[in-house]
Design an enzyme around this catalytic site. Structure first.
Site, PDB file in Angstrom:
ATOM      1  N   ARG A 147     101.278  71.675   6.147  1.00 47.20           N
ATOM      2  CA  ARG A 147     100.142  71.772   7.061  1.00 47.20           C
ATOM      3  C   ARG A 147      99.136  70.689   6.705  1.00 47.20           C
ATOM      4  NH1 ARG A 147      95.594  76.526   7.547  1.00 47.20           N
ATOM      5  NH2 ARG A 147      94.602  75.193   5.990  1.00 47.20           N
ATOM      6  N   TYR A 159      86.711  73.699   7.707  1.00 49.59           N
ATOM      7  CA  TYR A 159      87.821  74.573   7.378  1.00 49.59           C
ATOM      8  C   TYR A 159      89.028  73.736   6.910  1.00 49.59           C
ATOM      9  CZ  TYR A 159      91.978  77.201   7.425  1.00 49.59           C
ATOM     10  OH  TYR A 159      93.168  77.723   7.009  1.00 49.59           O
ATOM     11  N   ASP A 217      96.177  73.639  11.859  1.00 50.31           N
ATOM     12  CA  ASP A 217      95.452  74.869  12.199  1.00 50.31           C
ATOM     13  C   ASP A 217      94.116  74.511  12.857  1.00 50.31           C
ATOM     14  OD1 ASP A 217      94.244  77.368  12.274  1.00 50.31           O
ATOM     15  OD2 ASP A 217      94.767  77.894  10.209  1.00 50.31           O
ATOM     16  N   HIS A 219      91.984  76.760  13.824  1.00 55.94           N
ATOM     17  CA  HIS A 219      91.050  77.809  13.367  1.00 55.94           C
ATOM     18  C   HIS A 219      90.066  78.279  14.438  1.00 55.94           C
ATOM     19  CE1 HIS A 219      89.657  79.922   9.603  1.00 55.94           C
ATOM     20  NE2 HIS A 219      90.954  79.807   9.419  1.00 55.94           N
ATOM     21  N   GLU A 243      98.173  75.766  15.440  1.00 52.85           N
ATOM     22  CA  GLU A 243      97.831  77.177  15.208  1.00 52.85           C
ATOM     23  C   GLU A 243      96.423  77.511  15.680  1.00 52.85           C
ATOM     24  OE1 GLU A 243      98.149  78.088  11.056  1.00 52.85           O
ATOM     25  OE2 GLU A 243      96.911  79.878  11.227  1.00 52.85           O
ATOM     26  N   GLU A 269      96.796  85.451  13.211  1.00 49.16           N
ATOM     27  CA  GLU A 269      96.440  85.928  11.865  1.00 49.16           C
ATOM     28  C   GLU A 269      95.284  86.919  11.884  1.00 49.16           C
ATOM     29  OE1 GLU A 269      95.570  82.121  10.050  1.00 49.16           O
ATOM     30  OE2 GLU A 269      93.434  82.549  10.083  1.00 49.16           O
ATOM     31  N   ARG A 290     101.799  84.932  14.138  1.00 48.97           N
ATOM     32  CA  ARG A 290     101.208  84.561  12.850  1.00 48.97           C
ATOM     33  C   ARG A 290     100.670  85.738  12.039  1.00 48.97           C
ATOM     34  NH1 ARG A 290     100.949  81.703   9.288  1.00 48.97           N
ATOM     35  NH2 ARG A 290      98.828  80.939   9.165  1.00 48.97           N
ATOM     36  N   GLU A 346     104.261  80.866   5.650  1.00 48.84           N
ATOM     37  CA  GLU A 346     103.166  80.151   4.982  1.00 48.84           C
ATOM     38  C   GLU A 346     103.160  80.544   3.503  1.00 48.84           C
ATOM     39  OE1 GLU A 346      99.270  81.352   6.291  1.00 48.84           O
ATOM     40  OE2 GLU A 346      98.366  79.463   5.669  1.00 48.84           O
ATOM     41  N   TRP A 409      84.375  80.254  13.072  1.00 50.19           N
ATOM     42  CA  TRP A 409      84.716  79.546  11.826  1.00 50.19           C
ATOM     43  C   TRP A 409      86.206  79.343  11.694  1.00 50.19           C
ATOM     44  CZ3 TRP A 409      87.519  81.092   7.366  1.00 50.19           C
ATOM     45  CH2 TRP A 409      87.583  80.048   6.379  1.00 50.19           C
TER      46      TRP A 409
HETATM   47  C1  GCO Z   1      95.753  80.285   7.425  1.00 54.58           C
HETATM   48  C2  GCO Z   1      94.444  80.938   7.673  1.00 54.58           C
HETATM   49  C3  GCO Z   1      93.624  81.153   6.475  1.00 54.58           C
HETATM   50  C4  GCO Z   1      92.363  81.964   6.809  1.00 54.58           C
HETATM   51  C5  GCO Z   1      92.091  82.964   5.753  1.00 54.58           C
HETATM   52  C6  GCO Z   1      90.793  83.714   5.953  1.00 54.58           C
HETATM   53  O1  GCO Z   1      96.269  79.709   8.351  1.00 54.58           O
HETATM   54  O2  GCO Z   1      96.248  80.420   6.318  1.00 54.58           O
HETATM   55  O3  GCO Z   1      93.746  80.290   8.700  1.00 54.58           O
HETATM   56  O4  GCO Z   1      93.353  79.885   5.989  1.00 54.58           O
HETATM   57  O5  GCO Z   1      91.270  81.129   6.956  1.00 54.58           O
HETATM   58  O6  GCO Z   1      93.145  83.854   5.700  1.00 54.58           O
HETATM   59  O7  GCO Z   1      90.679  84.682   4.992  1.00 54.58           O
HETATM   60 MG    MG Z   2      95.273  79.984  10.135  1.00 54.19          MG
END
Ligand code: GCO
Ligand code: MG
Length: 409
Positions: A147, A159, A217, A219, A243, A269, A290, A346, A409
């Site tokens: 990634r 992030y 990602d 995010h 992602e 996630e 995810r 992951e 975020w």
């Molecule tokens: C990922 C996620 C994590 C989250 C985290 C927050 O793809 O692994 O985005 O990086 O930010 O799990 O607690």
């Molecule tokens: Mg993520």
């Protein structure tokens, strides 16, 4: 086989973890992960005050019945706290059942469908040279899928990449739940990000060639039209997935993204039940699911989501950052090995203190994980080591636009 003891274990080796330990009257012990990063004590309290007493005396073999009892019995369904608590119970009971059968858990889930579980790691850099260095380090560890997250000119910490050293002088080794009284605040600019990211992927492809599997990602930061634009601009670099391109509480938003790009999409996630995926799966708006075992009600529930997804040619991409404990990671690996529609796992590596508390039997070799052949999950909890690491409050960062508006975020 009756449940005799239920313990909620909170420790903070490299970060906070909530672990459930269930012991049966014939002495079998099962572990489950209930860690919800930045909100850990809510799950610990849910388990301690509202679940533990209900489990005493129940038949440890009745996993599905216990799941339904906790889900329907609460009346208040879904939500990350509830589903993390149910996950902890579910995984601990699977661990016990597999130990009772004297088999590694994946055998009870249907047996191995593959010889190993392909994993991806997290490379990042504030700038391109630093990113290349991080990619090379991941390749040296054996990763074949990586990634890519990068700093954005004009922004500080974002992030996936911290702007300054964090733990022990090393940058961003662990997910950034910081042990500060208030959350750290970051600054965000989507337009600058959209301009910069394709240039970084171009540089990475030029340097590392076409075969390295690359992921990214977003995010949750883009609107559907911004996400569509990014997906389109990344097409030449052949991503394995993009992602969380939008927040996706509104599943219909992904229709627009899908209409405009063939970059594969992964999401989920922060979802916690199959209902978060209904439109995404039935309309084939995504390519990878995810969710974490830990945040989706455990192995029983995630297996059902993945079987549903399989009917639509959607594969797994189970969440595995360091805020998933080694117990949650082991649960994911057993599931990954058994299901047919496995995509990728992951895998960010935990630190030494975490590995001292959670003694593990899984292996990572040449880019592939394997949960090992111990009966159950293959993880034990070291109480003595854990007692050295007391819980410390920690928060995930808050994100603001340059004018101060709170952003995702
Ligand atoms: C990922 C996620 C994590 C989250 C985290 C927050 O793809 O692994 O985005 O990086 O930010 O799990 O607690
Ligand atoms: Mg993520």
């Amino acid at each position: 086989m009756k449940i005799e003891k239920v313990e909620v274990l909170v420790s903070s080796p490299d970060r906070n973890f909530v672990t459930l330990r269930i012991t049966t009257d014939d002495g079998l012990v099962g572990l489950g992960d209930g860690t919800l990063n930045g909100r850990e004590l809510a799950v610990a309290s849910y388990l301690e005050n509202h679940v533990a007493a209900l489990l005493i005396g129940r038949d440890a073999h009745q996993i599905e019945d216990t799941w339904q009892y906790l889900y329907r019995g609460a009346y208040w369904r879904r939500g990350p706290v509830t589903m993390a608590a149910i996950a902890a119970v579910d995984v601990a009971l699977w661990d016990i059942k597999a130990k009772a059968a004297n088999m590694p858990l994946y055998q009870l889930l249907g047996g191995a469908s593959r010889t190993g579980v392909r994993a991806y790691g997290h490379a990042s850099g504030l700038d391109v040279p630093e990113l290349f260095d991080s990619i090379r380090k991941h390749q040296a560890l054996g990763y074949k899928a990586i990634r890519i997250q990068t700093g954005v000119p004009g922004l500080g910490s974002v992030y996936g990449v911290a702007s300054s050293p964090t733990v022990g002088g090393k940058r961003y080794d662990y997910e950034p739940a910081r042990r500060t009284a208030l959350p750290v605040e970051e600054t965000w600019d989507t337009a600058a990000y959209l301009r910069h990211v394709p240039t970084v992927f171009e540089a990475v492809r030029n340097e590392f060639g076409p075969e390295l599997t690359l992921l990214h990602d977003g995010h949750h930061r883009m609107t559907p039209i911004q996400a569509a634009k990014l997906g389109k601009s990344l097409e030449p670099y052949d991503l394995f997935w993009l992602e969380d391109c939008t927040p996706a509480e509104n599943q219909e938003a992904l229709r627009l993204v899908r209409q405009h790009t063939v970059t594969p999409l992964a999401i989920g996630e922060i979802f916690n039940t199959v209902w978060d995926y209904q439109t995404l799966i039935t309309e084939q708006l995504i390519d990878y699911v995810r969710s974490a075992v830990t945040h989706t009600g455990g192995i029983s529930a995630l297996k059902k989501i993945l079987e549903f997804a399989a009917q639509y040619q959607i594969k797994s991409g189970i969440h595995g950052p360091t805020d998933i404990s080694p117990v949650g990671m082991a649960a994911a690996m057993h599931l990954d090995l058994a299901i047919h529609n496995f995509g990728i796992q992951e895998y960010m590596q935990h630190g030494d203190a975490t590995n001292e508390v959670f003694i593990q039997s899984f292996s990572f070799e040449d880019g592939y994980l394997h949960p090992g052949e111990q009966a159950g999950l293959g993880v034990t909890y070291n109480d003595e080591a854990a007692s050295k690491f007391e819980y410390q409050g920690a928060y995930l960062p808050v994100n603001r636009l340059k004018d101060g508006t709170v952003h995702d975020w």
